[in-house]
Every structure is written in structure tokens, then in C-alpha cells.
Write a protein that holds these residues in place. Sequence first.
Motif, PDB file in Angstrom:
ATOM      1  N   ILE A   8       1.005  -8.898  -4.291  1.00  0.00           N
ATOM      2  CA  ILE A   8       2.203  -9.432  -4.951  1.00  0.00           C
ATOM      3  C   ILE A   8       2.486  -8.659  -6.240  1.00  0.00           C
ATOM      4  O   ILE A   8       3.638  -8.323  -6.539  1.00  0.00           O
ATOM      5  N   LEU A   9       1.421  -8.406  -6.999  1.00  0.00           N
ATOM      6  CA  LEU A   9       1.614  -7.711  -8.276  1.00  0.00           C
ATOM      7  C   LEU A   9       2.223  -6.335  -8.035  1.00  0.00           C
ATOM      8  O   LEU A   9       3.127  -5.892  -8.751  1.00  0.00           O
ATOM      9  N   MET A  10       1.743  -5.647  -6.992  1.00  0.00           N
ATOM     10  CA  MET A  10       2.282  -4.323  -6.660  1.00  0.00           C
ATOM     11  C   MET A  10       3.760  -4.432  -6.277  1.00  0.00           C
ATOM     12  O   MET A  10       4.586  -3.585  -6.649  1.00  0.00           O
ATOM     13  N   ASN A  11       4.095  -5.486  -5.548  1.00  0.00           N
ATOM     14  CA  ASN A  11       5.482  -5.656  -5.114  1.00  0.00           C
ATOM     15  C   ASN A  11       6.398  -5.924  -6.314  1.00  0.00           C
ATOM     16  O   ASN A  11       7.504  -5.375  -6.391  1.00  0.00           O
ATOM     17  N   ASN A  12       5.929  -6.738  -7.244  1.00  0.00           N
ATOM     18  CA  ASN A  12       6.732  -6.996  -8.448  1.00  0.00           C
ATOM     19  C   ASN A  12       6.929  -5.703  -9.230  1.00  0.00           C
ATOM     20  O   ASN A  12       8.019  -5.427  -9.749  1.00  0.00           O
ATOM     21  N   HIS A  13       5.867  -4.913  -9.295  1.00  0.00           N
ATOM     22  CA  HIS A  13       5.936  -3.647 -10.023  1.00  0.00           C
ATOM     23  C   HIS A  13       6.975  -2.707  -9.388  1.00  0.00           C
ATOM     24  O   HIS A  13       7.750  -2.047 -10.087  1.00  0.00           O
ATOM     25  N   GLN A  14       7.001  -2.701  -8.060  1.00  0.00           N
ATOM     26  CA  GLN A  14       7.918  -1.787  -7.361  1.00  0.00           C
ATOM     27  C   GLN A  14       9.381  -2.143  -7.670  1.00  0.00           C
ATOM     28  O   GLN A  14      10.212  -1.270  -7.910  1.00  0.00           O
ATOM     29  N   LYS A  15       9.710  -3.426  -7.687  1.00  0.00           N
ATOM     30  CA  LYS A  15      11.085  -3.862  -7.986  1.00  0.00           C
ATOM     31  C   LYS A  15      11.438  -3.496  -9.429  1.00  0.00           C
ATOM     32  O   LYS A  15      12.518  -2.986  -9.720  1.00  0.00           O
ATOM     33  N   GLN A  16      10.485  -3.781 -10.315  1.00  0.00           N
ATOM     34  CA  GLN A  16      10.714  -3.534 -11.747  1.00  0.00           C
ATOM     35  C   GLN A  16      10.914  -2.043 -12.021  1.00  0.00           C
ATOM     36  O   GLN A  16      11.820  -1.635 -12.752  1.00  0.00           O
ATOM     37  N   ARG A  17      10.070  -1.217 -11.410  1.00  0.00           N
ATOM     38  CA  ARG A  17      10.145   0.214 -11.752  1.00  0.00           C
ATOM     39  C   ARG A  17      11.401   0.845 -11.149  1.00  0.00           C
ATOM     40  O   ARG A  17      11.943   1.808 -11.683  1.00  0.00           O
ATOM     41  N   CYS A  58       3.695   9.714  -5.103  1.00  0.00           N
ATOM     42  CA  CYS A  58       4.477  10.818  -4.522  1.00  0.00           C
ATOM     43  C   CYS A  58       5.498  11.332  -5.536  1.00  0.00           C
ATOM     44  O   CYS A  58       5.697  12.537  -5.696  1.00  0.00           O
ATOM     45  N   GLU A  59       6.171  10.392  -6.198  1.00  0.00           N
ATOM     46  CA  GLU A  59       7.223  10.796  -7.146  1.00  0.00           C
ATOM     47  C   GLU A  59       6.650  11.627  -8.285  1.00  0.00           C
ATOM     48  O   GLU A  59       7.339  12.461  -8.872  1.00  0.00           O
ATOM     49  N   LYS A  60       5.370  11.440  -8.606  1.00  0.00           N
ATOM     50  CA  LYS A  60       4.749  12.200  -9.695  1.00  0.00           C
ATOM     51  C   LYS A  60       4.207  13.545  -9.228  1.00  0.00           C
ATOM     52  O   LYS A  60       4.020  14.465 -10.026  1.00  0.00           O
ATOM     53  N   THR A  61       3.896  13.662  -7.926  1.00  0.00           N
ATOM     54  CA  THR A  61       3.113  14.821  -7.486  1.00  0.00           C
ATOM     55  C   THR A  61       3.877  15.805  -6.601  1.00  0.00           C
ATOM     56  O   THR A  61       3.348  16.855  -6.260  1.00  0.00           O
ATOM     57  N   GLY A  62       5.087  15.429  -6.189  1.00  0.00           N
ATOM     58  CA  GLY A  62       5.813  16.331  -5.296  1.00  0.00           C
ATOM     59  C   GLY A  62       5.531  16.057  -3.830  1.00  0.00           C
ATOM     60  O   GLY A  62       6.085  16.700  -2.940  1.00  0.00           O
ATOM     61  N   ALA A  63       4.652  15.097  -3.528  1.00  0.00           N
ATOM     62  CA  ALA A  63       4.477  14.689  -2.126  1.00  0.00           C
ATOM     63  C   ALA A  63       5.681  13.826  -1.747  1.00  0.00           C
ATOM     64  O   ALA A  63       6.349  13.261  -2.617  1.00  0.00           O
ATOM     65  N   ASP A  64       5.952  13.739  -0.446  1.00  0.00           N
ATOM     66  CA  ASP A  64       7.092  12.962   0.043  1.00  0.00           C
ATOM     67  C   ASP A  64       6.530  11.774   0.830  1.00  0.00           C
ATOM     68  O   ASP A  64       5.810  11.969   1.824  1.00  0.00           O
ATOM     69  N   VAL A  65       6.854  10.565   0.423  1.00  0.00           N
ATOM     70  CA  VAL A  65       6.200   9.395   1.015  1.00  0.00           C
ATOM     71  C   VAL A  65       6.489   9.267   2.515  1.00  0.00           C
ATOM     72  O   VAL A  65       5.641   8.775   3.268  1.00  0.00           O
ATOM     73  N   GLN A  66       7.659   9.741   2.945  1.00  0.00           N
ATOM     74  CA  GLN A  66       7.932   9.651   4.392  1.00  0.00           C
ATOM     75  C   GLN A  66       6.996  10.571   5.174  1.00  0.00           C
ATOM     76  O   GLN A  66       6.539  10.232   6.259  1.00  0.00           O
ATOM     77  N   GLU A  67       6.746  11.751   4.589  1.00  0.00           N
ATOM     78  CA  GLU A  67       5.823  12.680   5.260  1.00  0.00           C
ATOM     79  C   GLU A  67       4.401  12.125   5.254  1.00  0.00           C
ATOM     80  O   GLU A  67       3.683  12.215   6.248  1.00  0.00           O
ATOM     81  N   VAL A  68       4.030  11.506   4.140  1.00  0.00           N
ATOM     82  CA  VAL A  68       2.681  10.926   4.064  1.00  0.00           C
ATOM     83  C   VAL A  68       2.557   9.785   5.083  1.00  0.00           C
ATOM     84  O   VAL A  68       1.569   9.684   5.813  1.00  0.00           O
ATOM     85  N   SER A 112       0.847  -1.215   0.000  1.00  0.00           N
ATOM     86  CA  SER A 112       0.000   0.000   0.000  1.00  0.00           C
ATOM     87  C   SER A 112       0.872   1.251   0.000  1.00  0.00           C
ATOM     88  O   SER A 112       0.661   2.154  -0.809  1.00  0.00           O
ATOM     89  N   ILE A 113       1.864   1.290   0.876  1.00  0.00           N
ATOM     90  CA  ILE A 113       2.691   2.506   0.940  1.00  0.00           C
ATOM     91  C   ILE A 113       3.579   2.583  -0.307  1.00  0.00           C
ATOM     92  O   ILE A 113       3.842   3.675  -0.814  1.00  0.00           O
ATOM     93  N   ASN A 114       3.993   1.431  -0.833  1.00  0.00           N
ATOM     94  CA  ASN A 114       4.795   1.472  -2.063  1.00  0.00           C
ATOM     95  C   ASN A 114       3.975   1.992  -3.239  1.00  0.00           C
ATOM     96  O   ASN A 114       4.503   2.700  -4.108  1.00  0.00           O
ATOM     97  N   SER A 115       2.703   1.669  -3.269  1.00  0.00           N
ATOM     98  CA  SER A 115       1.869   2.191  -4.360  1.00  0.00           C
ATOM     99  C   SER A 115       1.790   3.723  -4.248  1.00  0.00           C
ATOM    100  O   SER A 115       1.858   4.437  -5.250  1.00  0.00           O
ATOM    101  N   ALA A 132       8.259   2.892   2.823  1.00  0.00           N
ATOM    102  CA  ALA A 132       8.316   2.592   1.390  1.00  0.00           C
ATOM    103  C   ALA A 132       9.693   2.021   1.070  1.00  0.00           C
ATOM    104  O   ALA A 132      10.696   2.396   1.683  1.00  0.00           O
ATOM    105  N   SER A 133       9.755   1.109   0.120  1.00  0.00           N
ATOM    106  CA  SER A 133      11.027   0.452  -0.174  1.00  0.00           C
ATOM    107  C   SER A 133      11.037  -0.021  -1.618  1.00  0.00           C
ATOM    108  O   SER A 133      10.062   0.138  -2.348  1.00  0.00           O
TER     109      SER A 133
END
Length: 461
Positions: A303-312, A240-250, A232-235, A267-268
Amino acid sequence: MAFTIKKICCIGAGYVGGPTMSVIAQQCPDIQITLVDMNTERIAAWNNPDLDQLPIYEPGLSDIVAEARGRNLFFSTDVEKAIEEADMIFISVNTPTKNYGKGKGMAADLKYIELCARQIADVATSDKIVVEKSTLPVRTAAALKSILHNTGSSVNFHILSNPEFLAEGTAIQDLLNPDRVLIGGENKEAIQALVDIYAGWVDKDRILTTNLWSSELSKLTANAFLAQRVSSINSISELCEKTGADVQEVAKAIGMDTRIGSKFLKASVGFGGSCFQKDILNLVYIARSYNLQEVADYWEQVILMNNHQKQRFADNIIQTLFNTVNGKKIAILGWAFKKDTNDTRESAAIYVADHLLNEQADIHVYDPKVPAEKVFVDLEYLNSRPDAETRRLASVSEDPYEACKDAHAIAILTEWDEFKTYDWARIKRNMKSPSFIFDGRKLLDRAQLEELGFVYYAIGE
Ligand code: NAD
Ligand code: UGA
């Protein structure tokens, strides 16, 4: 009839069996514990007088082994003798995802569990309490019962489910001070015998007893919920990377809501480890086997989200390095799936490196606890290219400064504390320019690195 437990046997001396039995032995000096495994090398390592050579690295473990080993904690390959002598038998063997036949890639492979049950059934000549410590699909106890109760002998077996919730890297603290201990079973006296062992050091109100099926299913559910938070936080990190928000702050802002809570919101580059993926795949498989498609699809998305995070993460490195990493040296700091363990199973680093190797990058890995050969074995297991090519493109350094020398980019894939203390000015001086850092753990300080001249990217910023 109350049970008296004088001797325990644990089958499976791995990441769970080893630390768990060491802590029980330390806390219950009157109980003799024999940890058995068919892997002779592993048992030899547990018996090694040099405590730095224990087969698994876990902070605090070697002190406990030093205290209990030879007193009431023994390591052996004589599985049958240990079964025969024990009053209580823990089964703590591996339950990997099946890689063949029906359920391939999804279901848990229960062949090791069944082997244990058959061995216990063959060998036992006195009544035993058999404890499922491994993580198992709900209703596995029914299969165990069926094997154990059809031996034709007069031996009685009582089956308990006692899933383990320790996390690697903090296993000893988790075992000494667990949030809860869960025991599922049918026979009150057998349940009480296990409760009494834990009650030696765990508050009684933290010891939960349930029926067998709730206990088995709670373990899969706990891992699914934990992994779901990471996905969830990785999604959100991508947003965040697109909008200027910072995931740690969120993460901080939402985590201060006590209903959400602050843990497991880091996030990782993606979760790894031997269990999250395996256990969710298993949950998905079980749901599908009951024809619960919506339930299955819901959990599969984690799982799909996790695979996406590694790939991206890997894609971002390639894109940033001007769309090619061919022949470029990329240093990978960290290979373990998290800090403070030498375990690399399903580590995100393996998948990120594999992706970069597909693009013909020149990979140099450094990890403070993972031996070089393990890195190659992990990469070769994926079968993405001939082994000789992997060994030509990838190398492992024993020195982080060597790994980073002349590199175009550094990828931080495990959050080892020591990375924060490096002489980053020295690393910068010896790198190619522009010098990129891709921080998959948000471990380092952006301002400090940018001042040194690095181009710094972090997940979710
Ligand atoms: P592991 O692979 O480290 O250890 C399992 C050991 O069992 C191996 O050494 C293997 O040789 C041995 N073994 C297998 N079959 C055997 C047999 N028939 N006789 C004797 N030895 C046998 O696995 P692990 O990480 O300790 O995990 C064990 C179980 O615990 C899994 O079900 C896992 O899901 C669960 N679990 C793991 C963790 C963790 O942090 N690793 C945490 C909680 C639960
Ligand atoms: C996990 C659970 O936390 C344990 O309760 C469980 O017993 C165990 O699985 C198991 O059944 O094997 P473990 O995998 O050892 O323990 O480690 P975690 O701390 O849960 O980390 C798992 C992965 O998620 C790691 O790669 C970690 O880096 C990642 N993670 C964790 C994040 O990316 N962000 C977070 O906020 C937390």
C-alpha cells in the motif's frame, strides 16, 4: 440429504451481485434468481427497459440481462420475500474499510454482512444454504454461524464461502470462463449443491472445494498477491526513470520467465479499485490482531508503495511545469480506476487530481463513462478543501478536445482505448506551448507525439 436448488436470492445488486447472478441466470434457466438491494434507485436502474441505463457498465452485461431478465432473473427491493422463498442465499453486500472506532482505516466493516445474517435469521422458515460471496476476513463464517444458529427456531443453515475473483471490465468473461471457482464449507451436500450450479458451465477440475477458512483467506491472499505484483513493478518503474532502463522492456524480460509470468506487470500511476487496498489493509489488520507484526509490515508495504506512486506522479507534473501549476489548466483523461468500467472507487485519478488541486491547478476531467457529478463527489469525499473551492477549480468536459483546449499539460490516468485514436495533432494545435503529456498508463506512442511537438513523459521511461 441432497439439496435441490430451485430458487436463489442474492442480497446486494452491485458490481459483484449484478454480473454474477446475471451469468448464473443465463447459464441455469431452471433456477429462479432474485437479486435484492436496499438501494431503490439501483434496483430501478436494473429494471430499466433501456439497457444503456443499467447501474453498472460492464462489456457484455446488457445482452445477458436482456436474455434473462423477466425469465428467471428478477430485481427487487423486497429483501424479506426473496429470503423467505430462496433455497440458497448469496450475500454480496459491500465490505468497506471501517471509517470509525476500533480498526478505523484498516479493518473491514462487517455491519452490512451482520445485518444480512440477522435478516435471514429473522425471516427464514425453511432450511437455507447461505453463501458468502462478499470478500470477508478469515473466520467471518464463525460469526455468521453464531447469528444464524441462535434463532431458537428449527431452521437449519449451512454456510459456504464462495469468494468472487472477477475483475471489473472483464467480469462477464471472467464469470463465463473462470480460472477457478472456490467453494469452502463443512457440509458435503451443501457444497455439492453449489458445485452442481457452477458445473453447468465450468469444468469440474476448475471447481475447488476447501474448508471454510482456507476459502476465506485465499480471497484476501489472491488480491494481496496481485496488488503486490503491481507495486513491485511500480517500484522498479521509478528506478527505470533514474537509470535509463525501460520498465516495459524489464517487465517483458522478467515476465517471459514462466516462473514469474507476464500478467500484472504493467507499471502504472498506481492501482485503484474498491478492493486491493481494502483487502490488504484488512489482511494487515488481521495479522496485527494475531500479533504477527512482520507479516503485517510486509503486506503494508504494498500500500505504501502504491501511495508513493500516485504522489510522485503528481509531483512530477508540478516539478516539470516549472514548479508551479497555480492557475494552469491541466486536462485529466480518464477518471475510472481502469478501462471498461464506470467504477471510480479508489481510482488513482482522484488522488492525483486532489494533489494538483492543492496546488491550485485548474483541472479539466474527461472520462467516457463517468458522469460529471461523480467526479465532484469523489473529490469532495477527501475533504481536502471547501466543496465550493473544488467546484471552482475543477470542471468536467463531455468532449476530450474541449478538456484539452488551452491546457498546459495532459495527464492520462485511465487506459481507455479511445485515447489512442484521438487526433493528437488537433489537440497539440489547441494547447499551450510547451505542451506536456504525462502518460500514467504508457498508452500512447512516444515517437508519434514527439514528432507532433509534445513533451512526453511516461511512467518508467
Ligand atoms: P457494491 O457496493 O457495488 O454493491 C453492494 C450492494 O449491497 C449495494 O448496492 C448496497 O446497497 C447493497 N447492500 C448493502 N447492505 C445491504 C442489505 N443489508 N440489504 C440489501 N442490500 C444491501 O459492492 P461490490 O463491488 O459488488 O462488492 C461486494 C463484495 O464483493 C465486497 O465484499 C467486495 O470486496 C467483493 N468483490 C468485489 C469485486 C469487484 O470487482 N467489485 C470483485 C470481487 C469481490
Ligand atoms: C481485482 C482482481 O483482479 C480480481 O481478481 C478481484 O476479484 C477483484 O480485484 C476484487 O476482489 O475486487 P479489479 O480491481 O476489478 O479486480 O481490477 P484489476 O484488473 O485487478 O485492476 C486493479 C487495479 O490495478 C487497476 O487500477 C489497474 O489499472 C491496476 N493494474 C492492474 C496495474 O496498474 N497494472 C497491472 O499490471 C494490472
